[in-house]
Design an enzyme around this catalytic site. Structure first.
Site, mmCIF file in Angstrom:
data_model
loop_
_atom_site.group_PDB
_atom_site.id
_atom_site.type_symbol
_atom_site.label_atom_id
_atom_site.label_comp_id
_atom_site.label_asym_id
_atom_site.label_seq_id
_atom_site.Cartn_x
_atom_site.Cartn_y
_atom_site.Cartn_z
ATOM 1 N N ASP A 182 -10.143 1.834 10.869
ATOM 2 C CA ASP A 182 -8.856 1.830 11.584
ATOM 3 C C ASP A 182 -8.523 3.199 12.189
ATOM 4 O OD1 ASP A 182 -6.356 0.846 12.392
ATOM 5 O OD2 ASP A 182 -5.428 1.495 10.522
ATOM 6 N N ASN A 405 -14.414 4.981 1.358
ATOM 7 C CA ASN A 405 -13.082 4.384 1.504
ATOM 8 C C ASN A 405 -13.234 2.902 1.784
ATOM 9 O OD1 ASN A 405 -10.036 4.624 1.943
ATOM 10 N ND2 ASN A 405 -10.705 3.583 3.813
ATOM 11 N N GLU A 406 -12.600 2.111 0.941
ATOM 12 C CA GLU A 406 -12.527 0.659 1.087
ATOM 13 C C GLU A 406 -13.863 0.005 1.412
ATOM 14 O OE1 GLU A 406 -9.137 -0.689 3.340
ATOM 15 O OE2 GLU A 406 -7.773 0.312 1.972
ATOM 16 N N ASN A 455 -5.759 1.968 -2.871
ATOM 17 C CA ASN A 455 -5.057 1.746 -1.598
ATOM 18 C C ASN A 455 -4.305 0.426 -1.718
ATOM 19 O OD1 ASN A 455 -6.468 3.997 -0.757
ATOM 20 N ND2 ASN A 455 -7.729 2.923 0.755
ATOM 21 N N TYR A 461 1.301 -5.198 4.334
ATOM 22 C CA TYR A 461 0.351 -6.297 4.554
ATOM 23 C C TYR A 461 0.622 -7.447 3.580
ATOM 24 C CZ TYR A 461 -2.147 -2.968 7.474
ATOM 25 O OH TYR A 461 -2.464 -2.068 8.444
ATOM 26 N N GLU A 493 -3.258 5.327 -0.899
ATOM 27 C CA GLU A 493 -2.617 4.826 0.332
ATOM 28 C C GLU A 493 -1.531 3.842 -0.045
ATOM 29 O OE1 GLU A 493 -5.072 3.204 3.474
ATOM 30 O OE2 GLU A 493 -6.612 4.734 3.152
ATOM 31 N N TRP A 538 0.338 6.953 3.097
ATOM 32 C CA TRP A 538 -0.478 6.756 4.303
ATOM 33 C C TRP A 538 0.470 6.600 5.465
ATOM 34 C CZ3 TRP A 538 -5.261 7.832 5.297
ATOM 35 C CH2 TRP A 538 -5.848 7.363 6.497
ATOM 36 N N LYS A 558 1.834 4.494 10.798
ATOM 37 C CA LYS A 558 2.242 4.723 9.403
ATOM 38 C C LYS A 558 2.507 6.196 9.106
ATOM 39 C CE LYS A 558 0.226 0.547 7.573
ATOM 40 N NZ LYS A 558 -0.622 0.210 8.747
HETATM 41 C C1 GCB Z 1 -6.265 1.056 4.892
HETATM 42 C C2 GCB Z 1 -7.315 1.984 5.394
HETATM 43 C C3 GCB Z 1 -6.805 2.932 6.462
HETATM 44 C C4 GCB Z 1 -5.884 2.187 7.422
HETATM 45 C C5 GCB Z 1 -4.719 1.610 6.654
HETATM 46 C C6 GCB Z 1 -3.783 0.799 7.540
HETATM 47 O O1 GCB Z 1 -6.352 0.502 3.843
HETATM 48 O O2 GCB Z 1 -7.952 2.704 4.382
HETATM 49 O O3 GCB Z 1 -7.896 3.473 7.136
HETATM 50 O O4 GCB Z 1 -5.452 2.988 8.461
HETATM 51 O O5 GCB Z 1 -5.185 0.779 5.641
HETATM 52 O O6 GCB Z 1 -2.827 1.334 8.055
HETATM 53 O O7 GCB Z 1 -4.058 -0.384 7.737
#
Ligand code: GCB
Length: 584
Positions: A182, A405-406, A455, A461, A493, A538, A558
């Protein structure tokens, strides 16, 4: 202390300089020269990939001027979605380097670079955000030199981070360009380029370790150098390794003391090489479900931070880094994560000086474990973790490694691959906790981490617009993870998009009020749980993404600050929450 000659450190061995470049950052002093080649370079896109055939390695025809460091995407009109390859050229006169070995060091070229000097190929490097050094003594000319770099920022399943990933291995969203992560896949020469001259058979490596020892600590210094006598001094006084320091001299957010370490190498009484390094002495670790700094529990308050700024793209500028880290300190934060790749070294200089605790992340974002190209991705993820650790291992500010990450966990091999990454990081550096940021804390593999980096997006979400449900969901999730693993958890996050200037009473999705309210509520949920060792909002600032229907204006909103670094309501709210902490 050891100062046996490094086996690789032979004058005519190209590997020696590459290795030296990775381990010791360039500097200028009486023995060494670091000549900055940043500035206006010549640039040309090569969408048909014909530059090699046409001999552009000797000089790039019909170029446009372009600033280095910088991404080309927001800099060169029309080039936004172009990922290369592209060619860069820089002409320079040789500075007085004397009888020294010379190399060219790139702080970061995204994603892959191939380099020529005066038409002679020096070498290549794969992977962005990490430095590489190419020896060039033999190719240098006395007068003008022509340095040419081909940078390839294209996406691929055999790259890390991977691109062009089949939808079942992504979060199910579609971007253009086709990334599975992202943020915008900026390409170019993103950090300083330096011509580096160092003494033959000089100081090639330095490894520091601080160990708690009764009322204070002991600093162990290991030097790799050519034949000769190595001496050490700390703040101007001769020391030997191990060297005892009192507790008040340790580095921490409240008191980020740096001491000047000087290493000198003499042969037959003559000074041959010298290397200086500002060092903070501190010990990071985990005990039970607590994260410790200098033996005491520590709580991280801060952000995930991208390197992203208008026009520069992912090109770094010390002024932007300084503003960001000063703003963090002003709010009362004490920490950030370098999401989702290693940050610039000058940013870490600032973090060392300001006492910010850094979770340093590798570029392994969006890993997936379907068979196709898997060994290649894993090999790269391991290599990049090793390069990151080699670069940053002596940093006081870096208190933990995040090796991914993820990662998508929907393949059987996923947990083992993550375990291998964590073990590799621990084997290279046993002095810091290791983990990886995950949105899937219930998947197997989590136990490989020393700290769980979570995260989580309740209130965005999950359960969007439902603030109370978000609070209880986070509380339940934290308690469940803690019950299962008994390890410290850092929430790496959480947050919500807020379009700058969008207001709503009562708070509603996309408004500054909703973002501020959600962040405050979730921080309060975390604060009730002593095993939560930190909360990273985040994100620090809004940042560019690829185009997609869920990212208005191709921005992830964000940020607590706008992309231009102006505060949203959440910044004020965090300041109120954080300002009374003792380690501000
Ligand atoms: C996440 C990711 C990050 C995204 C964020 C989002 O979990 O690690 O890279 O930018 O969510 O804002 O969706």
């Amino acid at each position: 202390m050891t100062h046996a000659p490094h086996p690789d450190n032979r004058p005519d061995d190209p590997a020696s300089l590459t290795q030296t470049g990775r381990m010791l950052r360039p500097q200028t002093n009486g023995c060494r020269v670091a000549h900055d080649l940043s500035g206006v370079w010549s640039f040309r896109l090569d969408p048909d990939d014909e530059g090699r055939e046409r001999g552009w390695c000797r000089g790039v025809p019909e170029p446009v001027p372009a600033g280095v460091p910088g991404s080309w995407n927001e800099q060169v009109p029309g080039a936004r979605d172009e990922l290369g390859p592209a060619w860069y050229e820089r002409r320079f006169e040789l500075p007085p380097v004397g009888d020294r070995q010379v190399g060219i060091r790139f702080g970061s070229a995204v994603y892959a670079a191939e380099v020529w000097l005066n038409g002679e190929r020096l070498g290549e490097h794969e992977g962005g955000h990490l430095p590489f050094m190419l020896p060039c003594s033999a190719a240098l000319a006395d007068g003008e030199n022509v340095l040419v770099v081909r940078v390839d920022g294209r996406l691929g399943r055999d790259r890390v981070p991977p691109g062009l990933v089949p939808a079942e291995h992504t979060h199910g969203v579609t971007f253009h360009p086709d990334v599975s992560f992202d943020f915008f896949p900026f390409a170019g020469i993103h950090r300083k380029v330096e011509l580096v001259a160092t003494p033959w058979l000089g100081i090639s490596g330095l490894r520091l370790e601080t160990v708690l020892d009764g009322a204070g600590a002991a600093l162990f210094v290991q030097v790799e150098a050519g034949e000769g006598e190595v001496t050490l001094a700390l703040d101007g006084e001769r020391i030997t390794s191990p060297h005892r320091v009192e507790r008040e001299r340790l580095w921490c957010p409240q008191s980020p003391r740096l001491h000047l370490l000087e290493v000198e190498l003499r042969r037959g009484g003559t000074l041959v090489d010298r290397y200086t390094l500002p060092v903070g002495l501190r010990v990071a670790g985990v005990e039970g479900d607590r994260l410790l700094l200098n033996g005491e529990p520590v709580e991280l308050r801060g952000f995930g931070r991208h390197e992203d700024f208008p026009v520069l793209g992912r090109g770094t500028a010390p002024a932007v880094a300084a503003r960001d880290l000063l703003l963090m300190r002003q709010l009362g934060a004490n920490s950030f994560r370098t999401a989702h790749y290693p940050c610039d070294e000058e940013t870490l200089d600032i973090a060392d000086r300001l006492g910010l605790l850094v979770i340093a992340e590798t570029p392994a974002v969006g890993l997936y474990f379907a068979d196709e190209d898997l060994p290649r991705r894993q090999e790269l993820a391991l290599r990049f973790a090793a390069e990151l650790i080699a670069r940053d291992r002596n940093r006081a500010c870096v208190i933990a490694w995040s090796v991914a990450n993820e990662p998508r966990m929907n393949y059987p091999g996923a947990a083992a691959a993550l375990g291998q990454l964590c073990d590799a990081a621990r084997a290279l550096d046993g002095t810091r906790p290791v983990g990886y940021a995950t949105d899937l804390p219930d998947s197997p593999g989590v136990d490989a981490a020393d700290v769980i980096f979570l995260n989580a997006y309740p209130g965005w979400y999950k359960y969007p617009a439902r603030l109370e449900t978000a609070e209880s969901a986070l509380g339940e999730q934290l308690d469940r993870i803690h019950g299962q693993h008994g390890k410290p958890i850092v929430i790496t996050e959480f947050g919500a998009d807020a379009i700058p200037g969008s207001h709503a009473d009562p708070p509603a999705l996309w408004s500054e009020e909703y973002q501020a309210e959600l962040i405050e509520r979730l921080i309060r949920v975390a604060a009730q749980r002593p095993f939560v060792a930190g909360t990273h909002v985040w994100a620090f600032a809004d940042f560019a993404t690829a185009q997609g229907t869920h990212r208005p204006q191709s921005i992830n909103f964000k940020g607590v600050f706008t992309r231009e670094r102006q505060p949203k309501l959440a910044a004020r709210r965090l300041n109120i929450l954080w300002r009374n902490h003792a380690d501000r």
